[in-house]
Design an enzyme around this catalytic site. Structure first.
Site, PDB file in Angstrom:
ATOM      1  N   THR A  73       0.839  -1.207   0.000  1.00  0.00           N
ATOM      2  CA  THR A  73       0.000   0.000   0.000  1.00  0.00           C
ATOM      3  C   THR A  73       0.871   1.253   0.000  1.00  0.00           C
ATOM      4  O   THR A  73       0.649   2.186  -0.791  1.00  0.00           O
ATOM      5  CB  THR A  73      -0.926  -0.009   1.241  1.00  0.00           C
ATOM      6  OG1 THR A  73      -1.743  -1.177   1.169  1.00  0.00           O
ATOM      7  CG2 THR A  73      -1.797   1.228   1.309  1.00  0.00           C
ATOM      8  N   SER A 207       5.095  -6.625  -2.491  1.00  0.00           N
ATOM      9  CA  SER A 207       4.796  -6.715  -1.060  1.00  0.00           C
ATOM     10  C   SER A 207       5.309  -8.049  -0.538  1.00  0.00           C
ATOM     11  O   SER A 207       5.003  -9.103  -1.105  1.00  0.00           O
ATOM     12  CB  SER A 207       3.282  -6.599  -0.849  1.00  0.00           C
ATOM     13  OG  SER A 207       2.964  -6.882   0.491  1.00  0.00           O
ATOM     14  N   HIS A 209       4.611  -9.956   2.040  1.00  0.00           N
ATOM     15  CA  HIS A 209       3.773 -11.033   2.594  1.00  0.00           C
ATOM     16  C   HIS A 209       3.000 -11.811   1.538  1.00  0.00           C
ATOM     17  O   HIS A 209       2.324 -12.786   1.863  1.00  0.00           O
ATOM     18  CB  HIS A 209       2.859 -10.512   3.709  1.00  0.00           C
ATOM     19  CG  HIS A 209       1.706  -9.656   3.287  1.00  0.00           C
ATOM     20  ND1 HIS A 209       0.403 -10.087   3.352  1.00  0.00           N
ATOM     21  CD2 HIS A 209       1.648  -8.393   2.834  1.00  0.00           C
ATOM     22  CE1 HIS A 209      -0.410  -9.106   2.965  1.00  0.00           C
ATOM     23  NE2 HIS A 209       0.332  -8.073   2.641  1.00  0.00           N
ATOM     24  N   THR A 245      13.550   5.055  10.415  1.00  0.00           N
ATOM     25  CA  THR A 245      14.449   3.934  10.727  1.00  0.00           C
ATOM     26  C   THR A 245      13.925   2.671  10.058  1.00  0.00           C
ATOM     27  O   THR A 245      12.737   2.354  10.152  1.00  0.00           O
ATOM     28  CB  THR A 245      14.520   3.743  12.254  1.00  0.00           C
ATOM     29  OG1 THR A 245      15.025   4.956  12.814  1.00  0.00           O
ATOM     30  CG2 THR A 245      15.426   2.583  12.635  1.00  0.00           C
ATOM     31  N   CYS A 337      -9.189  -6.671   2.181  1.00  0.00           N
ATOM     32  CA  CYS A 337      -9.554  -5.404   2.818  1.00  0.00           C
ATOM     33  C   CYS A 337     -11.028  -5.081   2.607  1.00  0.00           C
ATOM     34  O   CYS A 337     -11.594  -4.321   3.365  1.00  0.00           O
ATOM     35  CB  CYS A 337      -8.693  -4.257   2.312  1.00  0.00           C
ATOM     36  SG  CYS A 337      -7.496  -4.685   1.095  1.00  0.00           S
TER      37      CYS A 337
END
Ligand code: PLP
Length: 402
Positions: A73, A207, A209, A245, A337
């Site tokens: 995203t 992405s 995952h 970070t 989603c």
């Protein structure tokens, strides 16, 4: 323990044990901040840069062209907002017109809602349609071009149907007119070989995952020379393209997942893996199609090997997902989603399905850990569950009594 089978790999994939092993030290003894100059920092910096090389290798890119993000995203948002902002600030002095973006009606919400947000703040937006198979026609993209078009974003593989878009042709059109081209390859990476040079894109999203890496990490490929402004401001991380970070364990996990996907391609295993997954998917699909009034959404289009989206007329998709879950099978009604939302899938509606047929559709998405036994398990429960739900449906009973 009752058996559980997971056929929802487009929502997320299980993290491979090799990936967990690679990540583990970065939660404990290798804890340094990758920006620190002491040896703790150097150790994690080296790990982040190794992961960058691995992701670049998977995509056929240079390491310097990879920007790590918090997932698909964010990478999609960075591609859209970041490239548009960079274009606009370059053109600021001469700017007389609003910018225009082209995308498609079937994009993931990470692209679609980012583009709509820009539209609400004054940008012009064209969403090109798809045909009944779920395919964008490149000539529609060409026709949508305007003198002020700044970006084209068309996904590589759709998350709900698995349909693969003609992105090479679209990239060629974009290059012809000097417009940047972004493709969301979240559902393609790890499933089919990818090469940014072969596609001809300027920006590409992945992405972690979705390819057996951890959740909450992703990457944007930014072709050398493509202007992009940071959307998150702070330090000069990621060559000033994404401050903050680094998520070192996540990045290491993504890097290892990319290496494993890449290694299987180099071993030429990827074709075998893809063929095996396609064979399982095709077996599942052909058996389920033996049920009356069932059809594959996206049939006849090129698809990634793991996905099938099937409409079972007369059933409610959410009810079927819940009933199957109670019996041990995890599948989905489409984009994770939007599950739980009342609206039918925007992808299936864009393909011309009625709202009822879109609501009657279920996505099965296999992964490389699935076996023939898993498919047999699914086949032992899906047909009877569809039949039972249809028997309970007054609408279905009325329809078949004619
Ligand atoms: N793009 C596509 C095509 C997807 O399928 C997804 C996730 O389902 C995303 C983007 C968003 O990726 P992430 O979950 O990493 O934010």
């Amino acid at each position: 323990m009752p058996r559980r089978v997971y056929l929802d790999n487009n929502a997320t994939t299980p993290v491979l044990p090799e990936v967990v092993d690679a990540m583990r030290p970065y939660f404990s003894e290798r804890f340094g901040n990758a920006s620190s100059i002491h040896s703790h920092g150097q150790q994690t910096r080296a790990a982040v840069e190794r992961a960058r090389e691995s992701v670049a290798a998977l995509l056929g890119a240079r390491a310097s062209e990879i920007v790590f993000t918090s997932g698909g995203t964010e990478a999609d948002n960075l591609a859209i907002f970041g490239s548009l902002q960079a274009e606009e600030s370059r053109a600021q002095k001469t700017r007389t017109q609003k910018s225009h973006i082209i995308t498609s009606t079937i994009e993931h919400h990470a692209v679609l809602n980012a583009a709509r947000h820009l539209e609400s703040s004054g940008c012009e937006l064209t969403c090109v349609p798809v045909d009944a198979r779920g395919l964008v026609d490149p000539s529609d993209v060409r026709r949508a071009l305007r003198p002020n078009t700044k970006l084209i974003s068309i996904m590589l593989a759709n998350n709900e149907t698995g349909v693969i878009q003609p992105v090479r042709k679209i990239a060629a059109i974009a290059a012809e007119v000097g417009v940047h081209f972004h493709t969301d390859a979240v559902q393609a990476a790890g499933k089919i070989p990818l090469s940014v040079a072969d596609i001809g894109c300027d920006l590409l999203t992945i992405s972690s995952h979705k390819l057996h890496g951890p959740q909450g990490v992703g990457a944007l490929y930014v072709k050398k020379g493509t202007p992009i402004d940071a959307m998150i401001h702070g330090g000069r991380h990621e060559r000033s393209r994404r401050a903050g970070t680094e998520n070192v364990p996540g990045i290491v996990g993504l890097g290892r997942a990319a290496e494993l996907a890449q290694a299987s391609m180099e071993d030429r295993d990827i074709d075998k893996v893809a063929e095996d997954i396609a064979a399982l998917r095709d077996h599942l699909e052909s058996k389920l199609l033996q049920l009356d009034s069932s059809a594959v959404n996206g049939a006849g289009a090129p698809r990634v090997p793991n996905t099938t989206n099937i409409c079972f007329d007369g059933i409610d998709g959410e009810a079927l997902v819940i009933a199957l879950d109670l019996k041990g099978l995890a599948v989905s009604t489409g984009a994770a989603c939007s599950s739980g939302a009342i609206e039918p899938s925007h992808v299936l509606i864009a393909m011309g399905l009625s709202a009822d047929r879109a609501r009657s559709s279920i996505r099965f998405s296999l992964g490389k850990l699935n076996t023939a036994d898993d498919v047999d398990f699914a086949l032992s429960i899906v047909p009877e569950t569809v039949t039972r739900l249809r028997e309970l449906s007054p609408v279905w009973k009325a329809a078949v009594s004619y």
